[in-house]
Design a protein around this motif. Structure first.
Motif, PDB file in Angstrom:
ATOM      1  N   SER A  17       0.824  -1.204   0.000  1.00 53.91           N
ATOM      2  CA  SER A  17       0.000   0.000   0.000  1.00 53.91           C
ATOM      3  C   SER A  17       0.861   1.257   0.000  1.00 53.91           C
ATOM      4  O   SER A  17       1.964   1.280   0.521  1.00 53.91           O
ATOM      5  CB  SER A  17      -0.925   0.012   1.204  1.00 53.91           C
ATOM      6  OG  SER A  17      -0.207   0.358   2.354  1.00 53.91           O
ATOM      7  N   THR A  18       0.333   2.278  -0.627  1.00 51.32           N
ATOM      8  CA  THR A  18       1.031   3.554  -0.624  1.00 51.32           C
ATOM      9  C   THR A  18       0.406   4.432   0.451  1.00 51.32           C
ATOM     10  O   THR A  18      -0.759   4.781   0.385  1.00 51.32           O
ATOM     11  CB  THR A  18       0.896   4.239  -1.985  1.00 51.32           C
ATOM     12  OG1 THR A  18      -0.445   4.105  -2.408  1.00 51.32           O
ATOM     13  CG2 THR A  18       1.808   3.609  -3.016  1.00 51.32           C
ATOM     14  N   VAL A  19       1.183   4.760   1.422  1.00 47.95           N
ATOM     15  CA  VAL A  19       0.678   5.586   2.515  1.00 47.95           C
ATOM     16  C   VAL A  19       0.648   7.040   2.071  1.00 47.95           C
ATOM     17  O   VAL A  19       1.575   7.541   1.456  1.00 47.95           O
ATOM     18  CB  VAL A  19       1.576   5.448   3.760  1.00 47.95           C
ATOM     19  CG1 VAL A  19       1.048   6.299   4.899  1.00 47.95           C
ATOM     20  CG2 VAL A  19       1.653   3.990   4.180  1.00 47.95           C
ATOM     21  N   ARG A  20      -0.467   7.681   2.326  1.00 45.98           N
ATOM     22  CA  ARG A  20      -0.560   9.096   1.983  1.00 45.98           C
ATOM     23  C   ARG A  20      -1.532   9.777   2.932  1.00 45.98           C
ATOM     24  O   ARG A  20      -2.336   9.127   3.593  1.00 45.98           O
ATOM     25  CB  ARG A  20      -0.986   9.279   0.529  1.00 45.98           C
ATOM     26  CG  ARG A  20      -2.350   8.688   0.239  1.00 45.98           C
ATOM     27  CD  ARG A  20      -2.709   8.899  -1.195  1.00 45.98           C
ATOM     28  NE  ARG A  20      -4.108   9.298  -1.270  1.00 45.98           N
ATOM     29  CZ  ARG A  20      -4.542  10.348  -1.940  1.00 45.98           C
ATOM     30  NH1 ARG A  20      -3.734  11.131  -2.558  1.00 45.98           N
ATOM     31  NH2 ARG A  20      -5.806  10.623  -1.977  1.00 45.98           N
ATOM     32  N   PRO A  21      -1.471  11.097   3.002  1.00 45.33           N
ATOM     33  CA  PRO A  21      -2.353  11.786   3.928  1.00 45.33           C
ATOM     34  C   PRO A  21      -3.822  11.547   3.606  1.00 45.33           C
ATOM     35  O   PRO A  21      -4.174  11.299   2.452  1.00 45.33           O
ATOM     36  CB  PRO A  21      -2.010  13.264   3.711  1.00 45.33           C
ATOM     37  CG  PRO A  21      -0.750  13.286   2.944  1.00 45.33           C
ATOM     38  CD  PRO A  21      -0.631  11.997   2.229  1.00 45.33           C
ATOM     39  N   ALA A  22      -4.642  11.618   4.608  1.00 47.33           N
ATOM     40  CA  ALA A  22      -6.073  11.404   4.419  1.00 47.33           C
ATOM     41  C   ALA A  22      -6.637  12.426   3.445  1.00 47.33           C
ATOM     42  O   ALA A  22      -6.280  13.608   3.483  1.00 47.33           O
ATOM     43  CB  ALA A  22      -6.795  11.509   5.749  1.00 47.33           C
ATOM     44  N   TYR A  83      -9.236  -3.367  -3.713  1.00 45.18           N
ATOM     45  CA  TYR A  83      -9.009  -1.942  -3.493  1.00 45.18           C
ATOM     46  C   TYR A  83      -9.568  -1.558  -2.128  1.00 45.18           C
ATOM     47  O   TYR A  83     -10.727  -1.845  -1.823  1.00 45.18           O
ATOM     48  CB  TYR A  83      -9.670  -1.125  -4.605  1.00 45.18           C
ATOM     49  CG  TYR A  83      -9.035  -1.376  -5.944  1.00 45.18           C
ATOM     50  CD1 TYR A  83      -7.936  -0.624  -6.358  1.00 45.18           C
ATOM     51  CD2 TYR A  83      -9.502  -2.389  -6.773  1.00 45.18           C
ATOM     52  CE1 TYR A  83      -7.324  -0.869  -7.579  1.00 45.18           C
ATOM     53  CE2 TYR A  83      -8.894  -2.645  -8.001  1.00 45.18           C
ATOM     54  CZ  TYR A  83      -7.812  -1.885  -8.395  1.00 45.18           C
ATOM     55  OH  TYR A  83      -7.216  -2.138  -9.598  1.00 45.18           O
ATOM     56  N   ASN A  84      -8.715  -0.924  -1.366  1.00 45.31           N
ATOM     57  CA  ASN A  84      -9.072  -0.546  -0.004  1.00 45.31           C
ATOM     58  C   ASN A  84      -9.747   0.826  -0.002  1.00 45.31           C
ATOM     59  O   ASN A  84      -9.093   1.844  -0.203  1.00 45.31           O
ATOM     60  CB  ASN A  84      -7.792  -0.523   0.845  1.00 45.31           C
ATOM     61  CG  ASN A  84      -8.073  -0.183   2.296  1.00 45.31           C
ATOM     62  OD1 ASN A  84      -9.222   0.021   2.683  1.00 45.31           O
ATOM     63  ND2 ASN A  84      -7.016  -0.131   3.085  1.00 45.31           N
ATOM     64  N   VAL A  85     -11.041   0.853   0.260  1.00 44.46           N
ATOM     65  CA  VAL A  85     -11.765   2.132   0.219  1.00 44.46           C
ATOM     66  C   VAL A  85     -11.404   3.034   1.396  1.00 44.46           C
ATOM     67  O   VAL A  85     -11.639   4.234   1.358  1.00 44.46           O
ATOM     68  CB  VAL A  85     -13.310   1.951   0.173  1.00 44.46           C
ATOM     69  CG1 VAL A  85     -13.726   1.095  -1.002  1.00 44.46           C
ATOM     70  CG2 VAL A  85     -13.843   1.374   1.469  1.00 44.46           C
ATOM     71  N   LEU A  86     -10.830   2.441   2.442  1.00 44.26           N
ATOM     72  CA  LEU A  86     -10.462   3.251   3.602  1.00 44.26           C
ATOM     73  C   LEU A  86      -9.250   4.140   3.299  1.00 44.26           C
ATOM     74  O   LEU A  86      -8.960   5.080   4.019  1.00 44.26           O
ATOM     75  CB  LEU A  86     -10.158   2.365   4.816  1.00 44.26           C
ATOM     76  CG  LEU A  86     -11.321   1.504   5.311  1.00 44.26           C
ATOM     77  CD1 LEU A  86     -10.895   0.679   6.527  1.00 44.26           C
ATOM     78  CD2 LEU A  86     -12.521   2.360   5.667  1.00 44.26           C
ATOM     79  N   GLU A  87      -8.549   3.820   2.213  1.00 42.24           N
ATOM     80  CA  GLU A  87      -7.390   4.630   1.839  1.00 42.24           C
ATOM     81  C   GLU A  87      -7.790   5.881   1.076  1.00 42.24           C
ATOM     82  O   GLU A  87      -6.965   6.770   0.886  1.00 42.24           O
ATOM     83  CB  GLU A  87      -6.447   3.811   0.940  1.00 42.24           C
ATOM     84  CG  GLU A  87      -5.498   2.934   1.683  1.00 42.24           C
ATOM     85  CD  GLU A  87      -4.482   2.302   0.745  1.00 42.24           C
ATOM     86  OE1 GLU A  87      -4.586   2.518  -0.482  1.00 42.24           O
ATOM     87  OE2 GLU A  87      -3.605   1.615   1.249  1.00 42.24           O
ATOM     88  N   ASP A  88      -9.007   5.917   0.609  1.00 35.38           N
ATOM     89  CA  ASP A  88      -9.395   7.042  -0.226  1.00 35.38           C
ATOM     90  C   ASP A  88     -10.879   7.359  -0.086  1.00 35.38           C
ATOM     91  O   ASP A  88     -11.725   6.585  -0.511  1.00 35.38           O
ATOM     92  CB  ASP A  88      -9.062   6.724  -1.691  1.00 35.38           C
ATOM     93  CG  ASP A  88      -9.036   7.983  -2.531  1.00 35.38           C
ATOM     94  OD1 ASP A  88     -10.041   8.727  -2.502  1.00 35.38           O
ATOM     95  OD2 ASP A  88      -8.023   8.220  -3.201  1.00 35.38           O
TER      96      ASP A  88
END
Lengths: 164, 76
Positions: A17-22, A83-88
């Motif tokens: 996963s690519t970590v990025r700001p909310a 696809y993780n919807v919590l990431e975006d």
């Protein structure tokens, strides 16, 4: 930018996963960019799951149950993307609108919306899910792998996702 | 049933006039997880995904506020 967060994953490989700001942009209506990104995601594999969390660590019981069902069915990791919807947040709202479906997880097979957790569970019990996945050739082909034992990834792919 | 469960029950009762209808708060207290069973003649001839869409549509303003929904539908 949106597409970058749609990390591809598999049923058994570690989730990269690519970590990025909310993302705090709460779009009320789905933008063309979001729609395009969702369409790209849906077409990225034969079997595509929009879920909360990752296949290795689902963040919701419904997503966990769906992943377990797909693993037990023997979905080929090479033909699967999650696809993780919590990431975006944009994806999380966008996919609900795109599918006209209010809940996560959502399963697509061959670009077609199949349903959420309850429908997957019910189709699993009735045998319809096996039929659907067989028809779309999304399951691990055990016979083919037996005849090619030297294939480097065969051993890894043969095992369905194991979860406690 | 508590008041909110009754409200959901009422919406579904009016819309589908089901043979069998169950609405249960399964959240364990927070009131945002529901198990719903609807067996109705209105579902006849429809694939399950369409049956679910009908229920989702009449409850859409409620579902938005929930964390989860366990839905079972059946044509009778």
């Amino acid at each position: 930018m949106f597409r970058a967060t749609l990390s591809r994953s598999s049923l058994i490989r570690p989730f990269a996963s690519t970590v990025r700001p909310a993302n705090v942009a709460f779009a009320r209506f789905i933008s063309d960019d979001t729609k395009h990104a969702i369409e790209t995601a849906i077409a990225s594999a034969k079997v595509v799951l929009f879920m909360k969390g990752t296949p290795e660590s689902p963040q919701c019981g419904f997503s966990r149950a769906t992943i377990q069902t797909l693993g037990a069915q023997g979905v080929d990791p090479a033909k699967f993307a999650a696809y993780n919807v919590l990431e975006d947040e944009e994806l999380r709202q966008g996919i609900k609108e795109y599918s006209s479906w209010p809940t996560i997880p959502q399963l697509y097979v061959d670009n077609e919306f199949i349903g959420g957790c309850d429908i997957i569970t019910s189709m699993n019990q009735s045998g319809e899910l096996t039929e659907l996945l067989e028809q779309s050739e999304a399951l691990v082909d055990f016979e083919a792998e037996e005849t090619e034992p030297e294939a480097p990834k065969a051993a890894e792919n043969i095992k369905p996702a194991k979860r406690s | 049933m508590d008041d909110y469960e009754k409200k959901i029950f009422g919406i579904l009762q009016e819309k589908f006039q089901p043979e069998k209808l169950q609405v249960k708060d399964v959240s364990g207290g927070c009131g945002s997880m529901f198990a719903i069973l609807v067996e109705a003649n209105a579902f006849k001839g429809l694939p399950m995904v369409k049956q679910h869409r009908l229920v989702n549509e009449v409850l859409k303003d409620e579902i938005k506020q929930w964390h989860g929904l366990q839905l079972r539908t059946k044509a009778v």
